[in-house]
Motif scaffolding. Structure first.
Motif, short mmCIF file in Angstrom:
data_model
loop_
_atom_site.label_atom_id
_atom_site.label_comp_id
_atom_site.label_asym_id
_atom_site.label_seq_id
_atom_site.Cartn_x
_atom_site.Cartn_y
_atom_site.Cartn_z
N UNK A 170 0.84 -1.21 0.00
CA UNK A 170 0.00 0.00 0.00
C UNK A 170 0.87 1.26 0.00
N UNK A 171 1.95 1.24 0.78
CA UNK A 171 2.85 2.39 0.80
C UNK A 171 3.47 2.59 -0.58
N UNK A 172 3.82 1.51 -1.26
CA UNK A 172 4.40 1.63 -2.60
C UNK A 172 3.42 2.30 -3.55
N UNK A 176 11.68 1.36 -2.77
CA UNK A 176 12.03 0.86 -1.44
C UNK A 176 10.93 -0.05 -0.88
N UNK A 177 9.70 0.41 -0.93
CA UNK A 177 8.60 -0.37 -0.35
C UNK A 177 8.30 -1.62 -1.17
N UNK A 178 8.48 -1.56 -2.47
CA UNK A 178 8.29 -2.75 -3.29
C UNK A 178 9.33 -3.81 -2.94
N UNK A 199 21.66 -3.02 -1.23
CA UNK A 199 20.75 -2.47 -2.23
C UNK A 199 19.57 -1.75 -1.56
N UNK A 200 19.03 -2.38 -0.51
CA UNK A 200 17.93 -1.74 0.22
C UNK A 200 18.40 -0.46 0.90
#
Length: 219
Positions: free
Chosen positions: A60-62, A72-74, A174-175
Motif C-alpha cells: 500500500x505504501x508503494x 524501497x517499499x516494493x 541495495x535496500x
C-alpha cells in the motif's frame, strides 16, 4: 550553512532510535539456548501473522509513494514474500502443525507492531516512513543474527529452519541505497518531516520491544 544529506539523516536515526539492550528478554535466552520450545513455537506463530500484514502495508505504501520511495517499499514487500517461505520451515522445526496454527490466537502485545505499520501505511508520508523503518530494521537485523546463532549452536536447527532469521540478518546494501535515495527525494521536494519521522521510528521501536516482552512473559 551545512547541508545534511539523506545518508547522514539515516545514520543519525539509527543511532538515536537504537533500542535499550535490556528491552528484549527473549533474544538473549535463544542466543544462550535457554528459551523453551514453547517460546520458539510462539515466535513462529506470531511471525505468521506479522509477515503477511507487513507485506500488504508495504504494498500500500508503494502505491501511495513517489517513485524513489515506491522502489524501497516494493523491495520490502518482495522480501516479506520470500521470508514467508523461510518461516514455514522454522515453524515446522518448532513443531507447529497446520492444526495448531489454525487454532492459535495471536497475542495483542505482539500484533501491536504490524498494526502500527498498517496505520503508517494509511496515514503517514511515505518518505517519513522510510526513515522510521530503516532505523527499526537495524535493530531487527541484529536480533535475527543472534537468534540464528542460537538456533544453530544450541538447538541444532538445520539451515532451512534458520533461513528466516539468516535472511533478515544479512546485510542489504541495495535496500540501504534505496532508502537513501527515497529520503533524499523527500528532502529535495521538502516532503520530509524529521520530527514526525523520528516519532514514527520511536513508536516502532517501542512496539518492537513490546513484541519481545510479550513473548518473554507469555511462555
Amino acid at each position: 550553512m551545512t547541508t545534511v544529506t539523506a545518508r547522514q539523516l539515516l545514520g543519525t536515526a539509527i543511532r538515536t532510535l537504537a533500542p535499550d539492550p535490556a528491552a528484549n528478554p527473549l533474544v538473549p535466552l535463544i542466543e544462550r539456548g535457554e528459551a523453551s520450545p514453547a517460546a520458539l513455537a510462539a515466535l513462529a506463530l506470531e511471525q505468521r501473522e506479522v509477515i503477511p500484514a507487513d507485506r500488504r502495508a508495504f504494498q500500500h505504501l508503494a502505491q501511495r509513494a513517489d517513485p524513489a520511495s515506491a522502489v524501497f517499499f516494493t523491495t520490502l514487500a518482495t522480501g516479506e514474500e520470500l521470508a514467508a517461505g523461510h518461516l514455514a520451515a522454522f515453524a515446522g522445526a518448532c513443531g507447529v502443525t497446520a492444526e495448531r496454527a489454525a487454532g492459535y490466537v495471536p497475542l495483542a502485545g505482539c500484533q501491536a507492531y504490524p498494526a502500527y505499520v498498517s496505520w503508517l501505511a494509511l496515514n503517514a508520508s511515505p518518505g517519513d516512513v522510510v526513515l522510521a523503518l530503516t532505523a527499526n530494521f537495524s535493530a531487527w537485523g541484529g536480533y535475527c543474527a543472534r537468534i540464528a546463532s542460537g538456533l544453530r549452536t544450541h538447538y541444532g536447527f538445520p539451515d532451512e529452519a534458520r533461513a528466516f532469521f539468516d535472511f533478515f540478518a544479512e546485510p542489504a546494501p541495495e535496500l540501504d541505497e534505496q532508502a537513501t535515495a527515497a529520503v533524499q527525494a523527500a528532502l529535495d521536494t521538502g516532503d520530509l518531516n524529521l520530527d514526525l519521522a523520528h516519532t514514527y521510528g520511536s513508536l516502532l521501536q517501542q512496539y518492537e520491544s513490546m513484541f519481545w516482552a510479550t513473548l518473554g512473559t507469555a511462555v
